[in-house]
Design an enzyme around this catalytic site. Sequence first.
Site, short mmCIF file in Angstrom:
data_model
loop_
_atom_site.label_atom_id
_atom_site.label_comp_id
_atom_site.label_asym_id
_atom_site.label_seq_id
_atom_site.Cartn_x
_atom_site.Cartn_y
_atom_site.Cartn_z
N HIS A 150 4.77 0.23 -0.16
CA HIS A 150 5.54 -0.60 0.77
C HIS A 150 4.65 -1.68 1.35
CE1 HIS A 150 3.73 2.75 2.99
NE2 HIS A 150 3.72 1.96 4.07
N ARG A 181 8.08 -8.95 15.65
CA ARG A 181 8.44 -7.58 15.28
C ARG A 181 7.29 -6.64 15.61
NH1 ARG A 181 7.58 -4.81 10.29
NH2 ARG A 181 9.06 -3.11 10.10
N ASP A 208 0.83 5.11 1.96
CA ASP A 208 0.14 5.78 3.06
C ASP A 208 -0.53 7.03 2.49
OD1 ASP A 208 1.12 3.81 4.74
OD2 ASP A 208 2.84 5.00 5.40
N HIS A 264 0.85 -1.20 0.00
CA HIS A 264 0.00 0.00 0.00
C HIS A 264 0.89 1.25 0.00
CE1 HIS A 264 1.14 -0.51 4.23
NE2 HIS A 264 0.97 0.80 4.36
C1 LIG Z 1 -5.40 8.33 9.17
C2 LIG Z 1 -5.30 7.07 8.78
C3 LIG Z 1 -4.20 6.56 7.94
C4 LIG Z 1 -4.58 5.10 7.72
C5 LIG Z 1 -6.08 5.16 7.78
C6 LIG Z 1 -6.28 5.99 9.02
O1 LIG Z 1 -7.61 6.44 9.14
C7 LIG Z 1 -5.89 5.19 10.28
C8 LIG Z 1 -5.03 3.96 9.95
C9 LIG Z 1 -4.01 4.22 8.85
C10 LIG Z 1 -3.58 2.93 8.15
C11 LIG Z 1 -2.48 2.14 8.89
C12 LIG Z 1 -2.11 0.90 8.08
C13 LIG Z 1 -1.96 1.18 6.58
C14 LIG Z 1 -3.12 2.07 6.07
C15 LIG Z 1 -3.07 2.20 4.54
C16 LIG Z 1 -4.44 1.54 6.55
O2 LIG Z 1 -5.20 0.79 5.99
O3 LIG Z 1 -4.69 2.08 7.80
C17 LIG Z 1 -3.08 3.39 6.81
C18 LIG Z 1 -4.11 4.45 6.42
C19 LIG Z 1 -3.65 5.44 5.37
O4 LIG Z 1 -2.47 5.80 5.28
O5 LIG Z 1 -4.54 5.85 4.61
O1 AKG Z 2 5.34 -2.36 10.02
C1 AKG Z 2 5.82 -1.87 9.01
O2 AKG Z 2 7.00 -1.99 8.71
C2 AKG Z 2 4.94 -1.14 8.03
C3 AKG Z 2 3.71 -0.54 8.66
C4 AKG Z 2 2.96 0.31 7.71
O3 AKG Z 2 3.22 0.34 6.55
C5 AKG Z 2 1.86 1.15 8.21
O4 AKG Z 2 1.52 1.10 9.41
O5 AKG Z 2 1.31 1.90 7.38
FE FE2 Z 3 2.24 2.05 5.56
#
Ligand SMILES: C=C1C[C@]23C[C@@]1(O)CC[C@H]2[C@@]12CCC[C@@](C)(C(=O)O1)[C@H]2[C@@H]3C(=O)O
Ligand code: AKG
Ligand code: FE2
Length: 360
Positions: free
Chosen positions: A281, A291, A216, A214
């Site tokens: 990533h 981890r 961010d 994904h």
């Molecule tokens: C603000 C945010 C970023 C995130 C979605 C969220 O509402 C809270 C969780 C975040 C996260 C963490 C894991 C990867 C990710 C893609 C996901 O599904 O939840 C990110 C979200 C993001 O970057 O959009």
């Molecule tokens: O744990 C990791 O190395 C990646 C975590 C991550 O990509 C995320 O929280 O968005």
């Molecule tokens: Fe991430």
Amino acid sequence: MPSLPPELFDLYSARHIPESHTWASSYLYDHPIAAADFVPTIDISRPDAASLIGAACRCWGMFLATGHRVPAALLGSVESQTRRLFSLPLHRKLRAASHPGSISGYGRPPLSSFFPKLMWSEGFTLAGDPTDIVSNLWPGDHSLFCEVMEEYKREMKDLAGRLMGIMLQSLGLAQEEMGRIGPMRELQRAFEVLQLNSYPACPDPERAMGMAAHTDSGLFTVLHQSAGAAGLQVLREEAEDGDGSGPTRWVAVQPLPEALVVNVGDLFHILSNGRFRSAKHRAVVGPVDHRVSVAYFVGPPGDVKVEPVRALVDPIRGPVYRPVTWPEYLGIRARVFDQALVAVRSPESPKPPPFTESLK
Ligand SMILES: C=C1C[C@]23C[C@@]1(O)CC[C@H]2[C@@]12CCC[C@@](C)(C(=O)O1)[C@H]2[C@@H]3C(=O)O
Ligand SMILES: O=C(O)CCC(=O)C(=O)O
Ligand SMILES: [Fe+2]
């Protein structure tokens, strides 16, 4: 005895991986793993840091930051409090389960709904004051956890301000231009989220996925990962000419104990008009180590639009992306996931920008 739903499968005592967590090789081995390639490590306190950071954000969308001034002792406490949280029994963690419509709490991150299999990880999201969410986990004993996470957020906000300045400087923007950029001007009101991730040792790591590929969505993410336990990988495209046609490989991000990982998110990609790539990533799992990682996401407050900085807009081609707020963008991602950057391309922009969208 009725069997538990697959989401409640106990990853910590597993001796095999169930079907629900077994990923097809088309997901795991979609690109080869690079044999010897390293994400740039940059001492961000160096006077020439901006040009190094600019190059890393253009080529990788990621770098390892040293010289960040976040105390090592605090990083140690954040990690130990994270481990303490995940070591609670499942029924306790479920007391803090996230509810539909709220970001915070224990549960599967939004990206998981786009994949047919469950990830070999647990997640805990903290937005806003952590007290309400964690008071159920340790009745009468949650204050240390909250203090550590609050202190960490203060350090992260300070670091985010410095990084934002250097990253904009690396794009050639002068101080007064930076002050006109909404997300920079509104940094004090920034929306911040901490995502705690736990990846237990896996009996069959070649067939499991810690966190699926994904980007961010925020401006950028600062990630602290357990020292010595590798797992994070970044997609690297070797496109000398920037046309997106080169070979693409997963590169393992080296877990340097003193470094924090910084990765460009979709909103900075938009702000930079596609000059910086939002890094794709993922996290893989291993057979021995448990981890953990702590990701700090930062973006502008919900009422502030992000749009390509005017000085970076080609007068002929125009802005590549249309203005969008973070909540609006999250809504788009919730529908189209990895096509969200394409979905916010401005109608006048006929061609995808160089690099990134070809990585999807
Ligand atoms: C603000 C945010 C970023 C995130 C979605 C969220 O509402 C809270 C969780 C975040 C996260 C963490 C894991 C990867 C990710 C893609 C996901 O599904 O939840 C990110 C979200 C993001 O970057 O959009
Ligand atoms: O744990 C990791 O190395 C990646 C975590 C991550 O990509 C995320 O929280 O968005
Ligand atoms: Fe991430």
